[in-house]
Write a protein that holds these residues in place. Structure first.
Motif, mmCIF file in Angstrom:
data_model
loop_
_atom_site.group_PDB
_atom_site.id
_atom_site.type_symbol
_atom_site.label_atom_id
_atom_site.label_comp_id
_atom_site.label_asym_id
_atom_site.label_seq_id
_atom_site.Cartn_x
_atom_site.Cartn_y
_atom_site.Cartn_z
ATOM 1 N N SER A 32 9.266 9.721 -0.692
ATOM 2 C CA SER A 32 7.811 9.758 -0.516
ATOM 3 C C SER A 32 7.074 10.384 -1.685
ATOM 4 C CB SER A 32 7.458 10.441 0.805
ATOM 5 O OG SER A 32 7.218 9.439 1.766
ATOM 6 N N CYS A 33 7.593 10.134 -2.868
ATOM 7 C CA CYS A 33 6.971 10.694 -4.073
ATOM 8 C C CYS A 33 5.515 10.257 -4.210
ATOM 9 C CB CYS A 33 7.758 10.282 -5.311
ATOM 10 S SG CYS A 33 8.041 8.518 -5.459
ATOM 11 N N CYS A 34 5.241 8.980 -3.872
ATOM 12 C CA CYS A 34 3.886 8.473 -4.125
ATOM 13 C C CYS A 34 2.836 9.099 -3.197
ATOM 14 C CB CYS A 34 3.864 6.953 -4.052
ATOM 15 S SG CYS A 34 4.825 6.169 -5.360
ATOM 16 N N PRO A 35 3.057 9.109 -1.855
ATOM 17 C CA PRO A 35 2.049 9.761 -1.006
ATOM 18 C C PRO A 35 1.795 11.216 -1.402
ATOM 19 C CG PRO A 35 3.558 8.489 0.344
ATOM 20 C CD PRO A 35 4.096 8.444 -1.055
ATOM 21 N N PHE A 59 0.681 2.538 -0.926
ATOM 22 C CA PHE A 59 1.514 1.645 -1.724
ATOM 23 C C PHE A 59 2.419 2.521 -2.575
ATOM 24 C CE2 PHE A 59 -1.861 -1.911 -2.013
ATOM 25 C CZ PHE A 59 -1.225 -2.650 -1.031
ATOM 26 N N TYR A 60 3.646 2.111 -2.682
ATOM 27 C CA TYR A 60 4.555 2.697 -3.685
ATOM 28 C C TYR A 60 4.433 1.811 -4.924
ATOM 29 C CZ TYR A 60 9.071 4.943 -5.066
ATOM 30 O OH TYR A 60 10.068 5.628 -5.697
ATOM 31 N N PRO A 61 4.850 0.518 -4.857
ATOM 32 C CA PRO A 61 4.470 -0.384 -5.952
ATOM 33 C C PRO A 61 3.064 -0.947 -5.717
ATOM 34 C CG PRO A 61 6.537 -1.075 -4.895
ATOM 35 C CD PRO A 61 5.865 -0.106 -3.982
ATOM 36 N N ASN A 95 4.541 -1.153 -10.948
ATOM 37 C CA ASN A 95 3.347 -0.297 -11.044
ATOM 38 C C ASN A 95 3.339 0.823 -10.019
ATOM 39 O OD1 ASN A 95 2.263 -1.789 -13.119
ATOM 40 N ND2 ASN A 95 1.188 -3.185 -11.744
ATOM 41 N N GLU A 96 4.343 1.652 -10.048
ATOM 42 C CA GLU A 96 4.429 2.741 -9.070
ATOM 43 C C GLU A 96 3.175 3.626 -9.121
ATOM 44 O OE1 GLU A 96 8.142 4.879 -9.145
ATOM 45 O OE2 GLU A 96 7.318 6.523 -7.941
ATOM 46 N N THR A 97 2.713 4.008 -7.943
ATOM 47 C CA THR A 97 1.521 4.868 -7.868
ATOM 48 C C THR A 97 1.725 6.142 -8.692
ATOM 49 O OG1 THR A 97 1.042 3.988 -5.682
ATOM 50 C CG2 THR A 97 -0.050 6.041 -6.274
ATOM 51 N N CYS A 98 2.927 6.722 -8.624
ATOM 52 C CA CYS A 98 3.219 7.937 -9.403
ATOM 53 C C CYS A 98 3.066 7.693 -10.906
ATOM 54 C CB CYS A 98 4.650 8.408 -9.163
ATOM 55 S SG CYS A 98 4.923 9.130 -7.547
ATOM 56 N N ALA A 99 3.432 6.486 -11.354
ATOM 57 C CA ALA A 99 3.327 6.189 -12.791
ATOM 58 C C ALA A 99 1.857 6.125 -13.203
ATOM 59 C CB ALA A 99 4.038 4.886 -13.124
HETATM 60 ZN ZN LIG Z 1 6.231 7.583 -6.568
#
Ligand SMILES: [Zn+2]
Length: 663
Positions: free
Chosen positions: A422-425, A395-397, A347-351
């Protein structure tokens, strides 16, 4: 009949017959390029007065944006632009080929923030970075700092060194461009300045010269350039960018001209033939959002059918109750149908963010509230969990269970300040300021109220301008007072979303259902008088002549409810999750005698909801008497899922057994 007249008539008919198809096509194309049938009311026309989102947006502005820029400075992301532009000496710094995108994404978030909160100092700081970005752009428009600085080496062992466009599966050159376009568009919208937009357009012109029919036929391994190009089309009305976006999508799954990147990159079959969400989840949802763009803007029914089929697959088989998508750590990917583990859920934050983008576009295409149901669940649970209340831990996942030992968050048991990738932050930073974009929308004489967030908006309808306001303590309470103030008395339809969760369907599929019945009904009042609810596509439609001072009162009962999953979801078998309104709850060690994985929630357990203003920035908790596995009575205190992991690592669970499970 006069023969001359007949001849004239025949000639005229022939002209009609001859020109009709072309004429129709021209009309069709004109209509096709007009865009989505429904328009979102931009966040610039919306003012929030609520506590929940305003606080998050303010924390993003005051903490997360400066924090993100600081990390980019410290770790060389900004220096990479300066070095590639010859403004300073040195090698590429960073472990990823897409470090440029973090800077772009933070500029995007900061630009959105500037529109609501002008800040000369921040604007100047962004302009200074844009100067470095412009310097890093090569003369022909190429821009990707690791390639410019180190063409013969690579920042990561999984990227092959080589000339431009050599390893598009992993080089992220086009991914870097895509995020640049998204950021440049936001900056142009926010400031009206073209300094960044011009860099983006020069880059897009190079890519349009390089890729396309009769040119390079390869596609990016990681999607995002497609939605970025659509935004450049919106900024310029130049159809070249729209056509290029469609080319990159059309070319996926077509082995003529490029070696297919495979299912991991959704490059295993033509996108219009895809009907199951597979591969890397972030790549996938960005691509589905772009497919919705093509369906919406180019009126393409094949694209629409494919996105609808993929959406059905996700929502009925690959969607967590928290709104998260992408079950597997391996390949950051979707799992098989019904593969929804809890302890190891990715469950990646980016997704989650990409899923919001996709579902919003599906709503703009269809006017169906089911897409907003999915969007809302993601927003309030699996997306917002990605950033701490303090705004500087991530969180990343986003797992649904923790045993206090499995280091699910990239080697950590709790949120981390930053990651090598650091894609998610940076995605959180770009997304949070745009949340008010998702509240309202309109089409001709229909106005849509999609989310319940206190504040005001100005909406331009066909015949008049409408000021609309909401007063509510959502998501803690389900009472919403909506004031409708048209400038002149006019007839139009106010469509108020009645969330699926309030109508007995936690999700628009059979993947999850409520275990217990709810006797309380949704009610609607107009100017203090109860009215019948007329439903259309998930909306209560009030179509009437509106006048200044009209008030609608919506009441969405929020009893505590238990959800169970489809029996094919092995990991949730005989388990239940507690929910209230749009929020999913979890039990965390700190509130429950340090252990939660030994708890059971018997079907006859009774629960109460209570608002605690001093706990975790103010939350409604759920309390009740439950059992542990040995049958001993225990007290349970559950908190909203998004708020977990602020008080040290330990056990946490969303799903708990209803009775002892066989070992
Ligand atoms: Zn990400």
């Amino acid at each position: 009949m006069n023969i001359q007249y007949v001849k004239k008539l025949l000639k005229f008919s022939l002209i009609i017959i001859t020109i009709t198809p072309a004429f129709c096509k021209a009309i069709e194309q004109k209509q096709a390029k007009q865009g989505y049938p429904i328009t979102a009311v931009p966040f610039t026309d919306v003012t929030l007065t609520d506590d929940f989102w305003s606080r998050r947006i303010e924390t993003n502005r005051t903490v997360t944006i400066p924090f993100g820029f600081k990390k980019c400075e410290e770790e060389g992301r900004i220096r990479n632009f300066a070095k590639a532009g010859g403004l300073m000496e040195g090698e590429y710094e960073g472990k990823m080929p897409f470090d440029d995108t973090d800077a772009y994404k933070i500029i995007e978030g900061a630009s959105y923030s500037l529109t609501i909160h002008p800040d000369k100092e921040l604007e100047k700081y962004i302009d200074d970075i844009i100067e470095k970005i412009a310097a890093a752009q090569e003369d022909d428009g190429y821009l990707c700092t690791w390639k410019t600085l180190n063409p013969k080496t690579t920042p990561a062992p999984w990227v092959k060194p080589g000339p431009r466009w050599h390893d598009l599966r992993m080089s992220h050159e086009l991914y870097n461009s895509g995020h640049m376009y998204e950021a440049a568009y936001a900056h142009y919208q926010a400031t009206g300045k073209k300094n960044f937009l011009n860099v983006a357009l020069k880059n897009a012109d190079l890519i349009a010269e390089t890729f396309g029919p009769g040119k390079k036929l390869d596609v990016p391994g990681h999607q995002i350039i497609e939605t970025g190009l659509v935004k450049l089309y919106r900024a310029t009305k130049n159809e070249k960018y729209l056509d290029l976006a469609k080319f990159f999508l059309d070319q996926r799954g077509n082995a003529a001209g490029h070696v297919l990147h495979g299912a991991y990159s959704q490059d295993h079959q033509p996108v219009t033939e895809q009907d199951e969400a597979v591969g890397h989840a972030v790549r996938a949802v960005y691509m589905y959002a772009a497919m919705a763009d093509i369906a919406g803007i180019m009126n393409d029914s094949a694209y629409l059918n494919a996105t609808e089929k993929i959406w059905e697959n996700v929502v009925s088989k690959k969607y967590y109750i928290t709104g998260g998508v992408g079950a597997r750590h391996k390949g950051e990917s979707f799992g098989d149908n019904y593969e929804l583990p809890n302890l190891t859920s990715y469950n990646e934050t980016c997704a989650a963010i990409g899923s919001v983008y996709w579902n919003h576009r599906m709503f703009l295409l269809s006017g169906d509230a089911k897409y907003i149901d999915v969007l809302e669940r993601t927003l309030y649970n699996g997306m917002i969990s990605g950033v701490s209340l303090s705004g500087d831990l991530f969180f990343y996942p986003n797992c649904l269970e923790s045993d206090g030992k499995y280091e699910f968050n990239k080697g950590a048991l709790t949120r981390q300040p930053w990651f090598d990738c650091s894609c998610c932050p940076s995605n959180v930073i770009r997304f949070i300021p745009s949340v008010p974009d998702y509240i309202y929308a309109n089409r001709n004489d229909s106005l849509y109220v999609n989310l319940f967030i206190a504040g005001k908006a100005n909406i331009k309808m066909d015949k008049t301008n409408v000021e609309i306001s909401q007063d509510t303590a959502y998501p803690w309470e389900g009472k919403v007072i909506i004031k409708v103030n048209p400038k002149t008395n006019e007839r139009f339809a106010v469509n108020i979303r009645i969330p699926g969760w309030a109508l007995g369907k936690p999700v628009p599929s059979d993947l999850y259902r409520y275990l217990n019945e709810n006797q309380e009904k949704v009610t609607l009042k107009l100017n203090a008088k109860s009215i019948d609810i007329k439903m259309n596509k998930g909306y209560a439609v009030i179509d009437r002549k509106w006048s200044k001072g009209d008030v609608v009162e919506l009441n969405l009962p929020m009893p505590i409810r238990r959800v169970i999953a489809h029996q094919k979801v092995k990991d949730d078998l005989n388990k239940t999750a507690l929910v209230r309104g749009p929020l999913v709850y979890c039990a965390e060690w700190v509130d429950n005698d340090k252990k939660v994985l030994d708890l059971l929630i018997p079907d006859d357990a009774k629960f109460q909801a209570e608002y605690k203003k001093d706990l975790l920035n103010g939350i409604t908790v759920i309390t009740g008497n439950v059992l542990d596995k040995s049958g001993k009575k225990r007290k349970l205190l559950a908190i909203p899922y998004y708020a977990w992991s602020h008080r040290g690592p330990g056990e946490m669970a969303v799903w708990l057994p209803r009775k002892p499970l066989p070992d």
